[in-house]
Design an enzyme around this catalytic site. Structure first.
Site, PDB file in Angstrom:
ATOM      1  N   ASP A  67       0.822  -1.215   0.000  1.00  0.00           N
ATOM      2  CA  ASP A  67       0.000   0.000   0.000  1.00  0.00           C
ATOM      3  C   ASP A  67       0.850   1.257   0.000  1.00  0.00           C
ATOM      4  O   ASP A  67       2.075   1.205   0.184  1.00  0.00           O
ATOM      5  CB  ASP A  67      -0.950  -0.010   1.215  1.00  0.00           C
ATOM      6  CG  ASP A  67      -0.245  -0.372   2.529  1.00  0.00           C
ATOM      7  OD1 ASP A  67       0.998  -0.424   2.544  1.00  0.00           O
ATOM      8  OD2 ASP A  67      -0.948  -0.595   3.528  1.00  0.00           O
ATOM      9  N   ASN A 136      -7.320  -3.073  14.437  1.00  0.00           N
ATOM     10  CA  ASN A 136      -8.695  -3.389  14.044  1.00  0.00           C
ATOM     11  C   ASN A 136      -8.743  -4.535  13.025  1.00  0.00           C
ATOM     12  O   ASN A 136      -9.766  -4.759  12.391  1.00  0.00           O
ATOM     13  CB  ASN A 136      -9.399  -2.141  13.483  1.00  0.00           C
ATOM     14  CG  ASN A 136      -8.679  -1.573  12.267  1.00  0.00           C
ATOM     15  OD1 ASN A 136      -7.727  -2.166  11.759  1.00  0.00           O
ATOM     16  ND2 ASN A 136      -9.138  -0.431  11.789  1.00  0.00           N
ATOM     17  N   HIS A 138      -6.917  -4.743  10.257  1.00  0.00           N
ATOM     18  CA  HIS A 138      -6.658  -4.420   8.844  1.00  0.00           C
ATOM     19  C   HIS A 138      -5.364  -5.061   8.368  1.00  0.00           C
ATOM     20  O   HIS A 138      -4.413  -5.247   9.132  1.00  0.00           O
ATOM     21  CB  HIS A 138      -6.728  -2.906   8.564  1.00  0.00           C
ATOM     22  CG  HIS A 138      -5.575  -2.082   9.023  1.00  0.00           C
ATOM     23  ND1 HIS A 138      -5.721  -0.956   9.787  1.00  0.00           N
ATOM     24  CD2 HIS A 138      -4.238  -2.180   8.803  1.00  0.00           C
ATOM     25  CE1 HIS A 138      -4.547  -0.406  10.017  1.00  0.00           C
ATOM     26  NE2 HIS A 138      -3.629  -1.143   9.435  1.00  0.00           N
ATOM     27  N   GLU A 143      -9.407  -1.894   5.536  1.00  0.00           N
ATOM     28  CA  GLU A 143     -10.034  -1.624   6.826  1.00  0.00           C
ATOM     29  C   GLU A 143     -11.261  -2.523   7.016  1.00  0.00           C
ATOM     30  O   GLU A 143     -11.730  -3.156   6.058  1.00  0.00           O
ATOM     31  CB  GLU A 143     -10.459  -0.154   6.874  1.00  0.00           C
ATOM     32  CG  GLU A 143      -9.294   0.838   6.767  1.00  0.00           C
ATOM     33  CD  GLU A 143      -8.537   1.009   8.076  1.00  0.00           C
ATOM     34  OE1 GLU A 143      -8.460   0.052   8.871  1.00  0.00           O
ATOM     35  OE2 GLU A 143      -8.011   2.114   8.309  1.00  0.00           O
TER      36      GLU A 143
HETATM   37  C1  GLP Z   1      -0.197   0.362   8.585  1.00  0.00           C
HETATM   38  C2  GLP Z   1       0.068  -0.485   7.345  1.00  0.00           C
HETATM   39  C3  GLP Z   1      -0.182  -1.965   7.615  1.00  0.00           C
HETATM   40  C4  GLP Z   1       0.499  -2.387   8.914  1.00  0.00           C
HETATM   41  C5  GLP Z   1      -0.076  -1.586  10.057  1.00  0.00           C
HETATM   42  C6  GLP Z   1       0.464  -1.991  11.415  1.00  0.00           C
HETATM   43  O1  GLP Z   1      -1.529   0.719   8.721  1.00  0.00           O
HETATM   44  N1  GLP Z   1      -0.718  -0.079   6.226  1.00  0.00           N
HETATM   45  O2  GLP Z   1       0.310  -2.731   6.511  1.00  0.00           O
HETATM   46  O3  GLP Z   1       0.324  -3.757   9.123  1.00  0.00           O
HETATM   47  O4  GLP Z   1       0.220  -0.217   9.805  1.00  0.00           O
HETATM   48  O5  GLP Z   1       1.607  -1.268  11.730  1.00  0.00           O
HETATM   49  P1  GLP Z   1       2.558  -1.563  12.964  1.00  0.00           P
HETATM   50  O6  GLP Z   1       3.388  -2.741  12.539  1.00  0.00           O
HETATM   51  O7  GLP Z   1       3.373  -0.321  13.092  1.00  0.00           O
HETATM   52  O8  GLP Z   1       1.712  -1.851  14.124  1.00  0.00           O
END
Ligand code: GLP
Length: 266
Positions: A67, A136, A138, A143
């Site tokens: 993304d 959540n 995702h 989402e």
């Molecule tokens: C972002 C990314 C996700 C990732 C998430 C969790 O929203 N788009 O791909 O998994 O963050 O991030 P973290 O690893 O910092 O908790």
């Protein structure tokens, strides 16, 4: 789902680094799906170290990131392209032209999304897809209530995700609320998937992913439909699971089985 409960975030990263090393050894021209966020950073450090030691090479590999924030170009310090260059690509032997991140500054983002899907197809599809998880549930920026069959597209971020990711943006700095993300259907086409989760904040989402019903309310629960998913957890992220002993038991049996198969083969 193979659910592996490990002691620490470092063990999670080491286990994941072994999966990537095995994949690249078996198929040096692998197509890797990559993720941003703080969770994969330790893994990326290990991949950099292994590449420096000559144990691993990305020379023939391609990568597709999940993304990107809509409207941020790769020179923006909060863009995922910038993040990936700094966290991994600048330090390994990969050809930069084969590192793909959705083009989030295209005048026609819908076309950019279709082009991304096309590029994945032309590369032969993703061999090994890395995922983190939002609190959540995702995955990528899919989402809650994303279609479980969704493809790469523009996706609006929830207030929760915007708040969680605000820590990366300076006070008053523009923070996008839209993204271009691979869809859940896109992710499920990868041949193999590995999801990393560490820390207690992820425990409820992990429980819903592994033990909950398959529901768009928790997008990562769609991974239950995939035949080759490994979920790597530290003890804190596994702490809400109802059946941790069962998963540990299966993992011990799997380890013993693969040892006896490799003993028999040698
Ligand atoms: C972002 C990314 C996700 C990732 C998430 C969790 O929203 N788009 O791909 O998994 O963050 O991030 P973290 O690893 O910092 O908790």
């Amino acid at each position: 789902m193979r659910v592996v409960i490990l002691n620490s975030p470092d063990d999670v990263a080491e286990y994941a680094a072994d999966l990537f090393t095995r994949q690249l050894t078996r198929k040096p021209g692998s197509v890797l799906g990559l993720a941003t966020g703080s969770t994969p950073l330790k893994l990326y450090e290990k991949l950099i170290e292994r590449t420096a030691r000559g144990e691993l090479s990305f020379r023939r590999a391609s990568t597709f990131n999940l993304d990107e924030y809509l409207g941020l170009d790769g020179t923006h310090p909060q863009s995922y392209r910038y993040f990936m260059n700094r966290a991994l690509f600048d330090h390994i032997d990969i050809e930069s032209g084969r590192t793909y991140v959705p083009n989030a500054v295209s005048a026609d983002p819908r076309k950019a999304a279709e082009d991304y899907e096309q590029s994945i197809r032309e590369a032969g599809g993703v061999d090994l897809q890395l995922l983190g998880i939002g609190v959540n549930g995702h995955i990528g920026f899919n989402e809650p209530y994303s279609s479980l069959g969704s493809r790469t597209r523009i996706k609006t971020l929830t207030a929760r995700t915007i708040a969680d990711n605000a820590r990366f943006f300076a006070d008053g700095e523009f923070q996008p609320n839209l993204s271009l993300t691979m869809g859940i259907g896109t992710i499920l086409e990868a041949r193999q998937i590995v999801l990393l989760a560490t820390g207690r904040a992820k425990a409820p989402a992990v429980k819903d992913t592994v033990e909950g019903p398959v529901t768009a309310k928790c997008p990562s629960s769609a991974l239950q439909l995939h035949p080759a998913v490994t979920v790597l957890l530290d003890a804190a992220a596994a702490s809400a699971l109802e059946e941790p002993a069962f998963f540990q038991h299966i993992e011990e049996l799997d380890q013993a089985l693969s040892t006896s198969i490799s003993d028999a083969a040698s």
